[in-house]
Design a protein around this motif. Structure first.
Motif, PDB file in Angstrom:
ATOM      1  N   PRO A 141       0.702  -1.109  -0.029  1.00 19.50           N
ATOM      2  CA  PRO A 141       0.023  -0.186   0.149  1.00 19.50           C
ATOM      3  C   PRO A 141       0.976   1.213   0.069  1.00 19.50           C
ATOM      4  CG  PRO A 141      -0.652  -1.413   1.832  1.00 19.50           C
ATOM      5  CD  PRO A 141       0.774  -1.992   1.224  1.00 19.50           C
ATOM      6  N   SER A 142       0.495   2.144  -0.687  1.00 16.27           N
ATOM      7  CA  SER A 142       1.302   3.530  -0.696  1.00 16.27           C
ATOM      8  C   SER A 142       0.346   4.635  -0.153  1.00 16.27           C
ATOM      9  CB  SER A 142       1.515   3.503  -2.209  1.00 16.27           C
ATOM     10  OG  SER A 142       0.380   3.918  -3.073  1.00 16.27           O
ATOM     11  N   HIS A 143      -0.852   4.767  -0.662  1.00 17.65           N
ATOM     12  CA  HIS A 143      -1.811   6.008  -0.354  1.00 17.65           C
ATOM     13  C   HIS A 143      -3.156   5.740  -0.450  1.00 17.65           C
ATOM     14  CE1 HIS A 143      -0.849   6.829  -4.289  1.00 17.65           C
ATOM     15  NE2 HIS A 143      -1.778   7.691  -4.296  1.00 17.65           N
ATOM     16  N   PHE A 144      -3.889   6.757  -0.136  1.00 21.12           N
ATOM     17  CA  PHE A 144      -5.367   6.427  -0.375  1.00 21.12           C
ATOM     18  C   PHE A 144      -5.562   7.683  -1.254  1.00 21.12           C
ATOM     19  CE2 PHE A 144      -5.690   4.576   3.868  1.00 21.12           C
ATOM     20  CZ  PHE A 144      -6.144   3.338   3.534  1.00 21.12           C
ATOM     21  N   PHE A 145      -6.867   7.744  -1.980  1.00 22.49           N
ATOM     22  CA  PHE A 145      -7.255   8.940  -2.738  1.00 22.49           C
ATOM     23  C   PHE A 145      -8.655   9.011  -2.185  1.00 22.49           C
ATOM     24  CE2 PHE A 145      -7.388   6.225  -6.356  1.00 22.49           C
ATOM     25  CZ  PHE A 145      -8.708   6.252  -6.843  1.00 22.49           C
ATOM     26  N   GLU A 146      -9.267  10.228  -2.013  1.00 25.19           N
ATOM     27  CA  GLU A 146     -10.662  10.266  -1.825  1.00 25.19           C
ATOM     28  C   GLU A 146     -11.665  10.070  -3.180  1.00 25.19           C
ATOM     29  OE1 GLU A 146     -13.862  12.895   1.029  1.00 25.19           O
ATOM     30  OE2 GLU A 146     -11.586  13.414   0.790  1.00 25.19           O
ATOM     31  N   VAL A 147     -12.721   9.330  -3.178  1.00 25.50           N
ATOM     32  CA  VAL A 147     -13.514   9.198  -4.269  1.00 25.50           C
ATOM     33  C   VAL A 147     -14.135  10.542  -4.548  1.00 25.50           C
ATOM     34  CG1 VAL A 147     -15.540   8.368  -5.065  1.00 25.50           C
ATOM     35  CG2 VAL A 147     -14.206   6.969  -4.002  1.00 25.50           C
ATOM     36  N   GLY A 148     -13.949  11.275  -5.767  1.00 27.23           N
ATOM     37  CA  GLY A 148     -14.572  12.543  -6.104  1.00 27.23           C
ATOM     38  C   GLY A 148     -13.236  13.346  -6.253  1.00 27.23           C
ATOM     39  N   ASN A 149     -12.181  13.034  -5.973  1.00 26.67           N
ATOM     40  CA  ASN A 149     -10.868  13.858  -6.071  1.00 26.67           C
ATOM     41  C   ASN A 149      -9.674  12.822  -6.165  1.00 26.67           C
ATOM     42  OD1 ASN A 149      -8.939  15.666  -6.218  1.00 26.67           O
ATOM     43  ND2 ASN A 149      -9.247  16.673  -4.295  1.00 26.67           N
TER      44      ASN A 149
ATOM     45  N   ASP B  70     -16.782 -10.821  -8.146  1.00 27.86           N
ATOM     46  CA  ASP B  70     -15.527 -10.366  -8.741  1.00 27.86           C
ATOM     47  C   ASP B  70     -16.456  -9.564  -9.961  1.00 27.86           C
ATOM     48  OD1 ASP B  70     -13.326  -9.597  -9.609  1.00 27.86           O
ATOM     49  OD2 ASP B  70     -12.792 -11.454 -10.710  1.00 27.86           O
ATOM     50  N   HIS B  71     -16.024  -8.301 -10.285  1.00 34.69           N
ATOM     51  CA  HIS B  71     -16.335  -7.369 -11.290  1.00 34.69           C
ATOM     52  C   HIS B  71     -17.922  -6.998 -11.192  1.00 34.69           C
ATOM     53  CE1 HIS B  71     -12.820  -8.106 -13.641  1.00 34.69           C
ATOM     54  NE2 HIS B  71     -13.044  -9.551 -13.510  1.00 34.69           N
ATOM     55  N   HIS B  72     -18.386  -7.145 -10.042  1.00 35.58           N
ATOM     56  CA  HIS B  72     -19.644  -6.750  -9.946  1.00 35.58           C
ATOM     57  C   HIS B  72     -20.075  -5.188  -9.613  1.00 35.58           C
ATOM     58  CE1 HIS B  72     -24.083  -6.560  -8.112  1.00 35.58           C
ATOM     59  NE2 HIS B  72     -23.421  -5.594  -7.211  1.00 35.58           N
ATOM     60  N   SER B  73     -20.973  -4.676 -10.601  1.00 33.61           N
ATOM     61  CA  SER B  73     -21.282  -3.348 -10.570  1.00 33.61           C
ATOM     62  C   SER B  73     -22.232  -2.900  -9.465  1.00 33.61           C
ATOM     63  CB  SER B  73     -21.680  -2.711 -11.850  1.00 33.61           C
ATOM     64  OG  SER B  73     -20.714  -3.142 -13.085  1.00 33.61           O
ATOM     65  N   LEU B  74     -21.850  -2.117  -8.688  1.00 31.48           N
ATOM     66  CA  LEU B  74     -22.758  -1.709  -7.502  1.00 31.48           C
ATOM     67  C   LEU B  74     -23.959  -1.018  -8.078  1.00 31.48           C
ATOM     68  CD1 LEU B  74     -20.261   0.029  -4.905  1.00 31.48           C
ATOM     69  CD2 LEU B  74     -21.464  -2.170  -4.772  1.00 31.48           C
ATOM     70  N   GLN B  75     -25.135  -1.410  -7.439  1.00 28.41           N
ATOM     71  CA  GLN B  75     -26.345  -0.714  -7.835  1.00 28.41           C
ATOM     72  C   GLN B  75     -27.040  -0.128  -6.915  1.00 28.41           C
ATOM     73  OE1 GLN B  75     -27.717  -1.410 -10.922  1.00 28.41           O
ATOM     74  NE2 GLN B  75     -25.656  -2.618 -11.202  1.00 28.41           N
ATOM     75  N   ASP B  76     -28.317   0.674  -7.005  1.00 26.00           N
ATOM     76  CA  ASP B  76     -28.757   1.501  -5.710  1.00 26.00           C
ATOM     77  C   ASP B  76     -29.053   0.459  -4.528  1.00 26.00           C
ATOM     78  OD1 ASP B  76     -28.497   3.518  -7.464  1.00 26.00           O
ATOM     79  OD2 ASP B  76     -30.833   3.409  -8.290  1.00 26.00           O
ATOM     80  N   THR B  77     -29.675  -0.658  -4.745  1.00 24.67           N
ATOM     81  CA  THR B  77     -29.738  -1.701  -3.795  1.00 24.67           C
ATOM     82  C   THR B  77     -28.529  -1.873  -3.072  1.00 24.67           C
ATOM     83  OG1 THR B  77     -29.731  -3.343  -5.288  1.00 24.67           O
ATOM     84  CG2 THR B  77     -32.036  -2.590  -4.882  1.00 24.67           C
ATOM     85  N   ASP B  78     -27.580  -1.937  -3.557  1.00 20.55           N
ATOM     86  CA  ASP B  78     -26.195  -2.282  -3.062  1.00 20.55           C
ATOM     87  C   ASP B  78     -26.053  -0.857  -2.045  1.00 20.55           C
ATOM     88  OD1 ASP B  78     -25.709  -4.772  -4.278  1.00 20.55           O
ATOM     89  OD2 ASP B  78     -25.009  -3.775  -6.057  1.00 20.55           O
ATOM     90  N   ILE B  79     -26.040   0.134  -2.615  1.00 18.09           N
ATOM     91  CA  ILE B  79     -25.667   1.506  -1.930  1.00 18.09           C
ATOM     92  C   ILE B  79     -26.449   1.389  -0.600  1.00 18.09           C
ATOM     93  CG2 ILE B  79     -25.807   3.912  -1.821  1.00 18.09           C
ATOM     94  CD1 ILE B  79     -23.347   2.650  -3.563  1.00 18.09           C
ATOM     95  N   GLU B  80     -27.888   1.111  -0.640  1.00 19.83           N
ATOM     96  CA  GLU B  80     -28.741   0.919   0.453  1.00 19.83           C
ATOM     97  C   GLU B  80     -28.062  -0.101   1.401  1.00 19.83           C
ATOM     98  OE1 GLU B  80     -30.870   3.168   1.331  1.00 19.83           O
ATOM     99  OE2 GLU B  80     -30.354   4.131  -0.233  1.00 19.83           O
ATOM    100  N   ILE B  81     -27.533  -1.360   1.136  1.00 23.33           N
ATOM    101  CA  ILE B  81     -27.004  -2.214   2.036  1.00 23.33           C
ATOM    102  C   ILE B  81     -25.762  -1.688   2.767  1.00 23.33           C
ATOM    103  CG2 ILE B  81     -25.861  -4.487   2.170  1.00 23.33           C
ATOM    104  CD1 ILE B  81     -27.720  -5.373  -0.111  1.00 23.33           C
TER     105      ILE B  81
ATOM    106  N   GLU C 258     -19.157   6.887  -9.948  1.00 21.07           N
ATOM    107  CA  GLU C 258     -20.073   8.281  -9.837  1.00 21.07           C
ATOM    108  C   GLU C 258     -20.774   7.327  -8.422  1.00 21.07           C
ATOM    109  OE1 GLU C 258     -20.287  10.969 -10.964  1.00 21.07           O
ATOM    110  OE2 GLU C 258     -18.427  10.817 -11.682  1.00 21.07           O
ATOM    111  N   ILE C 259     -21.436   6.094  -8.652  1.00 25.35           N
ATOM    112  CA  ILE C 259     -22.241   5.917  -7.676  1.00 25.35           C
ATOM    113  C   ILE C 259     -21.727   5.845  -6.330  1.00 25.35           C
ATOM    114  CG2 ILE C 259     -21.466   3.237  -7.808  1.00 25.35           C
ATOM    115  CD1 ILE C 259     -24.475   2.536  -7.897  1.00 25.35           C
ATOM    116  N   LEU C 260     -20.406   5.881  -6.079  1.00 23.38           N
ATOM    117  CA  LEU C 260     -19.775   5.659  -4.924  1.00 23.38           C
ATOM    118  C   LEU C 260     -19.952   7.002  -3.875  1.00 23.38           C
ATOM    119  CD1 LEU C 260     -16.494   3.572  -5.732  1.00 23.38           C
ATOM    120  CD2 LEU C 260     -18.383   2.879  -4.327  1.00 23.38           C
TER     121      LEU C 260
END
Length: 322
Positions: free
Chosen positions: A177-185, A231-242, A272-274
């Motif tokens: 691991p080297s670092h994190f970046f924030e989603v959106g930036n 693996d390779h699952h694309s998050l859906q709105d229902t996943d975001i709620e979970i 974007e969904i994140l």
């Protein structure tokens, strides 16, 4: 490993072409393109890798990498200018050992040290792409996540492989691991110690999430929970709620807002969904593959072996496949 090899080839003056199938809209291809930006690396995405390669050969041309040899040694950087480095010299197949329809010159077999053979069954009954006897056609084996495996288990894995092919070169790797970046930036560079004494929810849709989660636990966190998708699952709105429900549970339990940590591949699949998880902070972990030195088999030894394998590749081919 694909990135590691391609970067090394490009730095050596040889332009590689990465061929990847492009699952989930090409999340891995996008991540590779970002990491290798500025290097003479081409990336071809498509289920038919031969057709993809042919199109890119026509567009960029190709060259025999042995043309880079001068008296048995690869050219120094100042001598490479006379060779068109934009032409493809080596093809790197991403996850292509079982892709029998394409001839290749070098076989590099990656083994997940945490779950090397699973139940010893081939897909779909188990995790193996090919039976263990396929070790016999490998030129090099790399035991990945070796830093998370006991010495006893590493010896057992090596013993099993040497029973199939006694002379097999074996190397060990880890994700550093080297670092994190924030989603959106994506341009932010957040130090790893930001998770110290924090509550973390690891969310991933990768082939093997155990190493990812174990790595986060080693960062001095107070508590780490996880949500694993296929693996390779694309998050859906229902996943975001979970995910939101799990975050609320953690917040109520510990009295502070937890942080969501994902892998870069998960970010590139759908950044974007994140953002819908706001106000919770979502960060992507950036890591790079490292060769773990072990009994003379280190970073320089691995590159030296690859160089020899490329130089000695079959003389009936002009562009070589790894």
């Amino acid at each position: 490993m694909v990135e590691f090899i391609s970067s090394w080839l490009a730095d050596s003056g040889i332009s590689p072409l990465i061929l990847t199938r492009g699952y989930a809209g090409g999340d891995e291809a996008r991540m590779l393109a970002r990491h290798l930006r500025g290097k003479a690396v081409k990336i071809g995405v498509g289920a038919n890798r031969a057709v993809t390669a042919a199109c890119l050969f026509k567009r960029h041309g190709y060259v025999d990498p042995r043309d880079y040899l001068v008296e048995g040694k690869w050219h120094e950087q100042k001598e490479r200018s006379r060779i068109n480095s934009r032409k493809v010299g080596v093809v790197v197949l991403d996850d292509g050992m079982q892709h029998w329809s394409l001839q290749r010159d070098v076989e590099i077999l990656m083994v997940n040290g945490l779950t090397p053979w699973g139940n010893h069954q081939i897909l779909p009954l188990g995790p193996l792409r090919e039976p263990l006897k396929a070790l016999g056609k490998a030129d090099v084996v790399v035991i990945h996540h070796a830093n998370l495996v006991s010495e006893h288990n590493l010896r057992y894995i090596k013993l099993m492989m040497r029973e199939v092919k006694k002379s097999l070169p074996i190397f060990f790797t880890r994700m550093s691991p080297s670092h994190f970046f924030e989603v959106g930036n994506i341009n932010t560079r957040i130090p790893l110690d930001i998770l110290c004494n924090g509550v973390v929810l690891c969310v991933s849709a990768i082939g093997s999430a155990n190493a990812f989660v174990q790595g986060i636990k080693k960062m001095g966190t107070l508590y780490v929970d996880r949500l694993d998708f296929s693996d390779h699952h694309s998050l859906q709105d229902t996943d975001i709620e979970i995910i939101r429900m799990k975050l609320k549970e953690l917040e109520d339990k510990f009295g502070s807002m937890p942080v969501v940590v994902i892998t870069e591949k998960d970010y590139d699949r759908d950044p974007e969904i994140l953002r819908h998880l706001s106000p919770y902070k979502v960060m992507a972990l950036c890591s790079e593959l490292q060769i773990i030195p072990c009994r003379g088999n280190g970073d320089d030894d691995f590159k030296k072996l690859l160089k020899e394998l490329v130089e000695n590749a079959g003389h009936d081919t002009t562009t070589h496949a790894i």
